[in-house]
Design a protein around this motif. Structure first.
Motif, PDB file in Angstrom:
ATOM      1  N   ASP A 104       4.257  10.634  -5.657  1.00 48.72           N
ATOM      2  CA  ASP A 104       5.485  11.133  -5.025  1.00 48.72           C
ATOM      3  C   ASP A 104       5.388  10.999  -3.503  1.00 48.72           C
ATOM      4  O   ASP A 104       6.342  10.581  -2.840  1.00 48.72           O
ATOM      5  CB  ASP A 104       5.729  12.598  -5.401  1.00 48.72           C
ATOM      6  CG  ASP A 104       5.993  12.785  -6.906  1.00 48.72           C
ATOM      7  OD1 ASP A 104       6.281  11.776  -7.592  1.00 48.72           O
ATOM      8  OD2 ASP A 104       5.882  13.930  -7.380  1.00 48.72           O
ATOM      9  N   ALA A 105       4.214  11.336  -2.938  1.00 51.76           N
ATOM     10  CA  ALA A 105       4.053  11.271  -1.475  1.00 51.76           C
ATOM     11  C   ALA A 105       4.076   9.826  -0.969  1.00 51.76           C
ATOM     12  O   ALA A 105       4.475   9.566   0.165  1.00 51.76           O
ATOM     13  CB  ALA A 105       2.749  11.962  -1.074  1.00 51.76           C
ATOM     14  N   LEU A 106       3.650   8.889  -1.829  1.00 54.71           N
ATOM     15  CA  LEU A 106       3.683   7.469  -1.429  1.00 54.71           C
ATOM     16  C   LEU A 106       5.112   6.964  -1.304  1.00 54.71           C
ATOM     17  O   LEU A 106       5.378   5.993  -0.597  1.00 54.71           O
ATOM     18  CB  LEU A 106       2.989   6.603  -2.494  1.00 54.71           C
ATOM     19  CG  LEU A 106       1.497   6.390  -2.402  1.00 54.71           C
ATOM     20  CD1 LEU A 106       1.027   5.640  -3.649  1.00 54.71           C
ATOM     21  CD2 LEU A 106       1.094   5.631  -1.141  1.00 54.71           C
ATOM     22  N   ASP A 107       6.032   7.609  -2.050  1.00 53.57           N
ATOM     23  CA  ASP A 107       7.413   7.132  -2.102  1.00 53.57           C
ATOM     24  C   ASP A 107       7.419   5.639  -2.485  1.00 53.57           C
ATOM     25  O   ASP A 107       8.022   4.801  -1.803  1.00 53.57           O
ATOM     26  CB  ASP A 107       8.099   7.361  -0.738  1.00 53.57           C
ATOM     27  CG  ASP A 107       9.594   7.095  -0.816  1.00 53.57           C
ATOM     28  OD1 ASP A 107      10.153   7.184  -1.917  1.00 53.57           O
ATOM     29  OD2 ASP A 107      10.185   6.764   0.230  1.00 53.57           O
ATOM     30  N   LEU A 108       6.704   5.346  -3.559  1.00 50.85           N
ATOM     31  CA  LEU A 108       6.501   3.952  -3.965  1.00 50.85           C
ATOM     32  C   LEU A 108       7.822   3.303  -4.377  1.00 50.85           C
ATOM     33  O   LEU A 108       8.612   3.897  -5.107  1.00 50.85           O
ATOM     34  CB  LEU A 108       5.505   3.907  -5.126  1.00 50.85           C
ATOM     35  CG  LEU A 108       4.869   2.554  -5.398  1.00 50.85           C
ATOM     36  CD1 LEU A 108       3.991   2.113  -4.228  1.00 50.85           C
ATOM     37  CD2 LEU A 108       4.018   2.609  -6.676  1.00 50.85           C
ATOM     38  N   ARG A 109       8.037   2.087  -3.899  1.00 47.42           N
ATOM     39  CA  ARG A 109       9.255   1.318  -4.210  1.00 47.42           C
ATOM     40  C   ARG A 109       8.879   0.092  -5.044  1.00 47.42           C
ATOM     41  O   ARG A 109       7.748  -0.408  -4.928  1.00 47.42           O
ATOM     42  CB  ARG A 109       9.928   0.836  -2.916  1.00 47.42           C
ATOM     43  CG  ARG A 109      10.260   1.944  -1.935  1.00 47.42           C
ATOM     44  CD  ARG A 109      11.323   2.861  -2.565  1.00 47.42           C
ATOM     45  NE  ARG A 109      11.469   4.078  -1.793  1.00 47.42           N
ATOM     46  CZ  ARG A 109      12.388   4.248  -0.833  1.00 47.42           C
ATOM     47  NH1 ARG A 109      13.190   3.279  -0.501  1.00 47.42           N
ATOM     48  NH2 ARG A 109      12.470   5.404  -0.206  1.00 47.42           N
ATOM     49  N   PRO A 110       9.830  -0.428  -5.819  1.00 46.42           N
ATOM     50  CA  PRO A 110       9.505  -1.576  -6.689  1.00 46.42           C
ATOM     51  C   PRO A 110       8.959  -2.796  -5.933  1.00 46.42           C
ATOM     52  O   PRO A 110       8.243  -3.606  -6.522  1.00 46.42           O
ATOM     53  CB  PRO A 110      10.849  -1.890  -7.360  1.00 46.42           C
ATOM     54  CG  PRO A 110      11.577  -0.582  -7.363  1.00 46.42           C
ATOM     55  CD  PRO A 110      11.191   0.096  -6.090  1.00 46.42           C
ATOM     56  N   ASP A 111       9.267  -2.922  -4.639  1.00 49.96           N
ATOM     57  CA  ASP A 111       8.794  -4.107  -3.905  1.00 49.96           C
ATOM     58  C   ASP A 111       7.542  -3.829  -3.059  1.00 49.96           C
ATOM     59  O   ASP A 111       7.134  -4.684  -2.271  1.00 49.96           O
ATOM     60  CB  ASP A 111       9.910  -4.650  -2.999  1.00 49.96           C
ATOM     61  CG  ASP A 111      11.073  -5.176  -3.838  1.00 49.96           C
ATOM     62  OD1 ASP A 111      10.846  -5.451  -5.050  1.00 49.96           O
ATOM     63  OD2 ASP A 111      12.182  -5.273  -3.308  1.00 49.96           O
ATOM     64  N   ASP A 112       6.955  -2.646  -3.200  1.00 49.39           N
ATOM     65  CA  ASP A 112       5.758  -2.344  -2.396  1.00 49.39           C
ATOM     66  C   ASP A 112       4.531  -3.111  -2.863  1.00 49.39           C
ATOM     67  O   ASP A 112       4.351  -3.353  -4.064  1.00 49.39           O
ATOM     68  CB  ASP A 112       5.447  -0.835  -2.462  1.00 49.39           C
ATOM     69  CG  ASP A 112       6.203  -0.037  -1.419  1.00 49.39           C
ATOM     70  OD1 ASP A 112       6.383  -0.554  -0.298  1.00 49.39           O
ATOM     71  OD2 ASP A 112       6.604   1.084  -1.735  1.00 49.39           O
ATOM     72  N   TRP A 113       3.683  -3.429  -1.911  1.00 52.64           N
ATOM     73  CA  TRP A 113       2.344  -3.944  -2.185  1.00 52.64           C
ATOM     74  C   TRP A 113       1.409  -2.796  -1.847  1.00 52.64           C
ATOM     75  O   TRP A 113       1.231  -2.462  -0.668  1.00 52.64           O
ATOM     76  CB  TRP A 113       2.029  -5.152  -1.306  1.00 52.64           C
ATOM     77  CG  TRP A 113       2.924  -6.324  -1.597  1.00 52.64           C
ATOM     78  CD1 TRP A 113       3.787  -6.471  -2.650  1.00 52.64           C
ATOM     79  CD2 TRP A 113       3.034  -7.512  -0.806  1.00 52.64           C
ATOM     80  NE1 TRP A 113       4.427  -7.679  -2.564  1.00 52.64           N
ATOM     81  CE2 TRP A 113       3.991  -8.333  -1.455  1.00 52.64           C
ATOM     82  CE3 TRP A 113       2.429  -7.959   0.364  1.00 52.64           C
ATOM     83  CZ2 TRP A 113       4.350  -9.581  -0.947  1.00 52.64           C
ATOM     84  CZ3 TRP A 113       2.787  -9.198   0.872  1.00 52.64           C
ATOM     85  CH2 TRP A 113       3.728 -10.000   0.206  1.00 52.64           C
ATOM     86  N   VAL A 114       0.848  -2.201  -2.875  1.00 51.63           N
ATOM     87  CA  VAL A 114       0.095  -0.953  -2.676  1.00 51.63           C
ATOM     88  C   VAL A 114      -1.385  -1.163  -2.973  1.00 51.63           C
ATOM     89  O   VAL A 114      -1.747  -1.860  -3.915  1.00 51.63           O
ATOM     90  CB  VAL A 114       0.710   0.196  -3.532  1.00 51.63           C
ATOM     91  CG1 VAL A 114       0.686  -0.101  -5.019  1.00 51.63           C
ATOM     92  CG2 VAL A 114      -0.003   1.514  -3.265  1.00 51.63           C
ATOM     93  N   LEU A 115      -2.211  -0.552  -2.139  1.00 52.90           N
ATOM     94  CA  LEU A 115      -3.674  -0.583  -2.308  1.00 52.90           C
ATOM     95  C   LEU A 115      -4.156   0.809  -2.682  1.00 52.90           C
ATOM     96  O   LEU A 115      -3.800   1.783  -2.019  1.00 52.90           O
ATOM     97  CB  LEU A 115      -4.332  -0.995  -0.975  1.00 52.90           C
ATOM     98  CG  LEU A 115      -5.857  -0.824  -0.908  1.00 52.90           C
ATOM     99  CD1 LEU A 115      -6.557  -1.812  -1.845  1.00 52.90           C
ATOM    100  CD2 LEU A 115      -6.343  -1.030   0.538  1.00 52.90           C
ATOM    101  N   GLU A 116      -4.990   0.893  -3.721  1.00 49.60           N
ATOM    102  CA  GLU A 116      -5.693   2.156  -3.994  1.00 49.60           C
ATOM    103  C   GLU A 116      -7.188   1.926  -3.839  1.00 49.60           C
ATOM    104  O   GLU A 116      -7.760   1.016  -4.470  1.00 49.60           O
ATOM    105  CB  GLU A 116      -5.412   2.683  -5.413  1.00 49.60           C
ATOM    106  CG  GLU A 116      -6.162   4.023  -5.607  1.00 49.60           C
ATOM    107  CD  GLU A 116      -5.957   4.708  -6.944  1.00 49.60           C
ATOM    108  OE1 GLU A 116      -5.317   4.126  -7.838  1.00 49.60           O
ATOM    109  OE2 GLU A 116      -6.472   5.849  -7.070  1.00 49.60           O
TER     110      GLU A 116
END
Ligand code: SAM
Length: 210
Positions: free
Chosen positions: A39-51
């Motif tokens: 929720d805090a990331l506010d992830l969007r369908p076009d994000d490139w996310v690193l964990e």
């Protein structure tokens, strides 16, 4: 070696049968914290996310449906070979679809070019970082301008009750984490508090300035 110090080693870098068992338990215990991080990331369908430090992959499982709706992707870096192998198997179809890349890598030397990601996150890994400022600076390097970092962890009042935390953990008050973010140049730093039966956790959110 005491059980507490053995468990601390497994939490820091899970290995073998006991490591796999440990992260299965963590996946369940940290479900609420992982959801709060998403929720805090506010992830969007076009994000490139690193964990960084994905362990058993509960947060990957939560992020996947979001990026699968667009052109986004997930990249994971964990310095446990066994966790990379476990999640490569668990998420084989995402890997085949080029939605997920997994790397054996340490958070202080990420094998990615500058500005590769729009979002970055880590959950319950900050305790094991030898130098948190170095790791945060490395996360900032790989984020694009305007990119968001969420680091989630439990503050000392909650986590120091666990005997394992006496063995090589570094614990942070949320305000210390805020100052660390600011010292490496994150802007708009915010501490979001959450918790439940198992005690408090925080999500510290910051943005790489544009
Ligand atoms: C306690 S587990 C947390 C797993 C999961 N994020 C959770 O909260 O349930 C810590 C994970 O971070 C990884 N880790 C710890 N320090 C790391 C570092 N410096 N670089 C990369 N991975 C790290 C460990 O291998 C492990 O998978």
């Amino acid at each position: 070696m005491s059980f507490a110090s053995y468990l601390a080693g497994q939490l820091r870098q899970p290995k073998g049968f006991f490591g796999r068992l440990t992260v299965r338990i963590l996946n369940r215990q940290n479900a609420g914290q992982n959801q709060a991080t998403l929720d805090a990331l506010d992830l969007r369908p076009d994000d490139w996310v690193l964990e960084v430090g994905f362990g058993g992959g509960d947060l990957i499982a939560r992020m996947a449906p979001v990026v699968s709706r667009g052109s986004g992707s997930i990249t994971g870096a964990d310095f446990s070979q066994d966790m990379v192998a476990l999640c490569a198997k668990r998420f084989a179809s995402l890997v085949r679809e080029d939605r997920l890349e997994l790397h054996v890598a340490s958070g202080d030397a990420l094998p990615f070019e500058d500005e590769s990601f729009t979002k970055a996150c880590c959950v319950n890994t900050i305790y094991f970082w030898p130098d948190a400022a170095v790791q945060l600076a490395e996360l900032q390097r790989v984020l694009r301008a305007g990119g968001r970092l969420v680091a989630s962890f439990s503050p000392p009042a909650t986590i120091e009750r666990l005997p394992a935390t006496k063995h090589g953990f570094t614990l942070y008050e949320p305000e210390e984490a805020r100052r660390l973010y600011e010292s490496v140049g994150f802007a708009g730093v915010e501490v979001i508090r959450g918790g439940g039966r198992r005690g408090e956790f925080v999500c510290v959110v910051g943005t790489k300035p544009g």
